[in-house]
Write a protein that holds these residues in place. Structure first.
Motif, PDB file in Angstrom:
ATOM      1  N   THR A 170     -19.491  56.789 -74.534  1.00  0.00           N
ATOM      2  CA  THR A 170     -19.466  56.296 -75.912  1.00  0.00           C
ATOM      3  C   THR A 170     -18.672  55.007 -75.994  1.00  0.00           C
ATOM      4  O   THR A 170     -17.517  54.951 -75.541  1.00  0.00           O
ATOM      5  N   VAL A 171     -19.302  53.981 -76.547  1.00  0.00           N
ATOM      6  CA  VAL A 171     -18.661  52.695 -76.766  1.00  0.00           C
ATOM      7  C   VAL A 171     -18.464  52.538 -78.266  1.00  0.00           C
ATOM      8  O   VAL A 171     -19.438  52.517 -79.029  1.00  0.00           O
ATOM      9  N   THR A 172     -17.231  52.437 -78.682  1.00  0.00           N
ATOM     10  CA  THR A 172     -16.973  52.388 -80.122  1.00  0.00           C
ATOM     11  C   THR A 172     -17.153  50.987 -80.702  1.00  0.00           C
ATOM     12  O   THR A 172     -17.359  50.836 -81.899  1.00  0.00           O
ATOM     13  N   GLU A 173     -17.059  49.969 -79.855  1.00  0.00           N
ATOM     14  CA  GLU A 173     -17.253  48.590 -80.315  1.00  0.00           C
ATOM     15  C   GLU A 173     -18.260  47.904 -79.405  1.00  0.00           C
ATOM     16  O   GLU A 173     -17.895  47.066 -78.571  1.00  0.00           O
ATOM     17  N   PRO A 174     -19.529  48.275 -79.562  1.00  0.00           N
ATOM     18  CA  PRO A 174     -20.558  47.719 -78.668  1.00  0.00           C
ATOM     19  C   PRO A 174     -20.565  46.194 -78.707  1.00  0.00           C
ATOM     20  O   PRO A 174     -20.354  45.590 -79.760  1.00  0.00           O
TER      21      PRO A 174
END
Lengths: 289, 137
Positions: free
Chosen positions: A36-40
């Motif tokens: 999971t990337v919270t700030e793509p």
């Protein structure tokens, strides 16, 4: 069993967490690895440099080349502003023109792209903008979703579940779902397409994406894939005025490719990337999933 | 690209500044380039043709092209996707959408304007029988 890694801010951290996790497994492979990337779109360029250095020495694709199989950022002349429901028509036209020019430019290049190794069945971006993806004139899933999301935005909706993931569905389904990559006619056991579906969810004004991969190669492809998915999501947000949400990548089979990159190369790469990340910025706080 | 203040997309390989949406490729290509002139051009001239294409399509200004970092061959570095697009535009002028077979092209040839120019020059000067078999209509 599934392996759900902690959420992190950047593509670089997410990729490295995945690689390190695989490195700790006896086979270097696992099923259902979820990152999971919270700030793509955010990345630590020093980490990409480590991968690109390896790519140059191993004659594999650069991370940018991989990323552009998902979103060809080189062909997108970013107008520099995002859509809003109240913007003047002429300004909206500039955004539309930028998107249209991207699609046309890619379709111009498509016959050539199909001559490349691994592209004979199409490309990811072609499947998104001209489904089924081997020639111009097909269904543009991105344009359709942009129009739908703008309509939702104009009507004041901030939550819209664009699910359901329907792998076997045809992209001609008029009830808009995610972005279909895998066709019911795909019969390949290995190879393209590894990316099967991109699911979009609008929640509380943010557009989130989940990308499902049949086989995620963590040296040759994963970083570039995450980067390309980030650029795609950012494009959709810009074109629809919603804020950027999270990017989740679900690899149904994740592979650190140690059988290809032998002699400890994978472990060395992971250590070098970790050192580059740690040297660049304070360690990111990894939030619990 | 978005207004999200946390976004900081690092496109570190190649500078790709925001430009106004480019003009349609057909009109950009048709005016400055003719098939006969392409055939007669040297590698250096083809490199200039490619730079002109980028400027005409408003993907880069002349100054931005000059400011691009150089590849190993000393010519401006470009992304491979951009290289493929450039080849496609030349192919449009020549009426050959599959001007080259990318599976037979070395990656280095798609990493700089000079690399693409050399590839095009070699392609345009292949013997006719070889060209016909290598290039699909």
């Amino acid at each position: 069993m599934s392996h759900s890694l902690p959420s992190v801010a950047t593509v670089s951290e997410a990729w490295l967490l995945g690689l390190e996790h695989l490195g700790g497994l006896p086979s270097g492979r696992c099923v259902h690895l979820v990152t999971t990337v919270t700030e793509p779109g955010r990345e630590v360029s020093a980490v990409r440099d480590v991968l690109d250095d390896l790519a140059g020495g191993e004659s594999i694709q650069s991370m940018r080349t991989v990323a552009e199989t998902i979103f060809p950022a080189s062909l997108y002349a970013d107008p520099g502003f995002a859509w809003s429901a109240s913007m003047p028509a002429e300004k909206e036209a500039v955004l539309d023109e930028a998107a249209a020019t991207l699609y046309v430019a890619y379709e111009d290049a498509l016959p050539l792209l199909l001559t490349a190794d691994g592209n004979h069945r199409g490309t990811y971006f072609a499947r998104m903008i001209t489904w089924p993806g081997k020639e111009a004139g097909g269904i543009n899933q991105l344009a359709a979703r942009i129009q739908k999301l703008r309509t939702e935005h104009r009507s004041g909706k901030a939550t819209y579940n664009l699910l359901d993931i329907d792998v076997a569905s045809d992209a001609t389904d008029t009830d808009l779902r995610g972005i279909q990559i895998y066709a019911a006619s795909d019969r390949r056991v290995r190879g393209f397409p590894c990316l099967t579906h991109i699911d979009l969810t609008l929640f509380q004004g943010r557009l989130h994406a989940v990308a499902v991969y049949r086989h995620q190669y963590f040296i040759e492809k994963a970083y570039g894939n995450m980067l390309g998915l980030s650029w795609l999501l950012d494009f959709l947000c810009q074109q629809t005025g919603f804020s950027l949400g999270e990017l989740v990548v679900h690899a149904t089979l994740a592979d650190d490719e140690r059988s290809t990159f032998r002699g400890g190369k994978v472990a060395t790469l992971a250590r070098t990337a970790r050192a580059a990340l740690d040297a660049t910025e304070p360690p990111a706080e990894a939030s619990a999933p | 690209m978005s207004e999200n203040p946390t976004i900081d997309v690092v496109l570190s390989n190649v500078a790709s500044p925001a430009l106004a949406p480019p003009a349609a490729a057909a009109s950009a290509v048709g005016a400055p380039l003719m098939a006969a002139s392409l055939q007669a051009h040297s590698v250096a001239q083809l490199e200039k043709d490619l730079a002109s294409l980028l400027v005409a399509a408003r993907r880069y200004s002349p100054d931005q092209i000059d400011a691009l970092p150089c590849g190993n061959d000393g010519t401006p570095r470009i992304a491979s996707m951009m290289a493929v697009w450039l080849i496609s535009q030349i192919g449009k002028v020549l009426g050959k959408p599959k001007l080259v077979n990318l599976s037979k092209v070395k990656r280095e040839e798609l990493r700089s304007l000079g690399g693409v120019a050399a590839l095009l020059h070699r392609t345009l000067h292949q013997p006719a029988t070889t060209t016909a078999s290598a290039v699909s209509p």
